[in-house]
Design an enzyme around this catalytic site. Sequence first.
Site, PDB file in Angstrom:
ATOM      1  N   ASP A 140       0.847  -1.195   0.000  1.00 24.29           N
ATOM      2  CA  ASP A 140       0.000   0.000   0.000  1.00 24.29           C
ATOM      3  C   ASP A 140       0.886   1.250   0.000  1.00 24.29           C
ATOM      4  O   ASP A 140       1.619   1.512   0.953  1.00 24.29           O
ATOM      5  CB  ASP A 140      -0.896  -0.001   1.249  1.00 24.29           C
ATOM      6  CG  ASP A 140      -1.871   1.163   1.231  1.00 24.29           C
ATOM      7  OD1 ASP A 140      -2.884   1.070   0.509  1.00 24.29           O
ATOM      8  OD2 ASP A 140      -1.606   2.186   1.915  1.00 24.29           O
ATOM      9  N   LYS A 179      -2.079   6.047  -4.196  1.00 21.61           N
ATOM     10  CA  LYS A 179      -3.177   7.012  -3.989  1.00 21.61           C
ATOM     11  C   LYS A 179      -2.779   8.379  -4.530  1.00 21.61           C
ATOM     12  O   LYS A 179      -1.635   8.819  -4.340  1.00 21.61           O
ATOM     13  CB  LYS A 179      -3.493   7.139  -2.493  1.00 21.61           C
ATOM     14  CG  LYS A 179      -3.625   5.810  -1.779  1.00 21.61           C
ATOM     15  CD  LYS A 179      -4.005   5.957  -0.312  1.00 21.61           C
ATOM     16  CE  LYS A 179      -3.736   4.673   0.442  1.00 21.61           C
ATOM     17  NZ  LYS A 179      -2.361   4.576   0.990  1.00 21.61           N
TER      18      LYS A 179
END
Length: 283
Positions: A48, A78
């Site tokens: 992540d 992200k």
Amino acid sequence: MSGLSTVKLNDGLEVPVLGYGTGTALYQKEAKDSVKMAYSEAKMHHIDCAEMYQNEESVGLALKEMKVKREDVFITTKCGTADPRKSLEKSLKLLGVDQVDLYLIHSPLLVKDTGLGKAWQTMEELQKEGKTKSIGVSNYRIEDLEETLKIAKVVPSANQIEVHPYVLDKAESLIDFCHSKGIHIESYGPLSSIVRHPGGPVDPVVKKIAQELGATDGQVLLKWAHQITHGGIVVTTSSKVERLVEQIKSFTDIKDLSKEQVNAIAEAGKKEHHRVFMPHMDQ
Ligand SMILES: NC(=O)C1=CN([C@@H]2O[C@H](COP(=O)(O)OP(=O)(O)OC[C@H]3O[C@@H](n4cnc5c(N)ncnc54)[C@H](OP(=O)(O)O)[C@@H]3O)[C@@H](O)[C@H]2O)C=CC1
Ligand SMILES: O=CCc1c[nH]c2ccccc12
């Protein structure tokens, strides 16, 4: 990819249930060694990342130096600006890949001036162009999702949010809303009750369940986050390989909590409220 079970998103993409987080002060700007340890020693093959962590280049270098085949790692990153296209193109270069597996808008606050709908349309284009397999959001409240869904052709596959017992009072309705729309929850901060707010009402309940299951407190909390989110993905981290191995074992060796055990932790958590990240989620 690894021995871990996977969760199927609404677009059919399979995601390893446990993700290795790189968004920790320790790895700010430099995550190469920690990613190598997590990938090779603990077999954490779901990484992540985020533009805001400023360490995507070092994550990419770790994968390159380990000669990881692209299909053997699940990469989430992200968007950390108001421009998902520019952000993703930069992230792909830094990570050294042509495509990420999952791309998330890190927070609705980043794109509120552009408009959540407009930002989501760009996400849909990026998916169509093959720059990401799946598209989702992070730290979106119900109202943010409603605004997005008004124009969405593609329903977000995931909403990555803070999930631990001390935010359940606020998170419960959002979890249920996402579940009803087929949006998977990715829980971050799952160990917060022991790491950031030890000594609270959750601790004795978790300890008792850990004894009953022959698990550690951390393993119980990871399973709890997975189960309270209807089988969601969990993102955690550690700088210590033995803890990473223990975290993986939560999903390979430890049996599920009973309904009663899940509820006992939920009830204890609702006695106090402690949010660690993203204060807008309480508004
Ligand atoms: N989308 C978003 O806005 C956000 C996303 N995230 C993502 O989620 C990831 C995980 O978030 P984070 O809040 O750190 O997750 P956790 O709540 O799981 O906490 C991880 C921390 O707990 C410690 N730890 C691990 N295992 C144990 C244990 N058994 N007992 C005691 N302490 C333990 C680790 O320290 P040690 O190294 O000492 O083991 C680590 O610093 C981030 O790295 C990031 O990728 C995080 C926040 C916001
Ligand atoms: O992802 C959310 C919280 C977080 C962790 N590390 C950083 C670095 C920069 C911005 C946000 C965060």
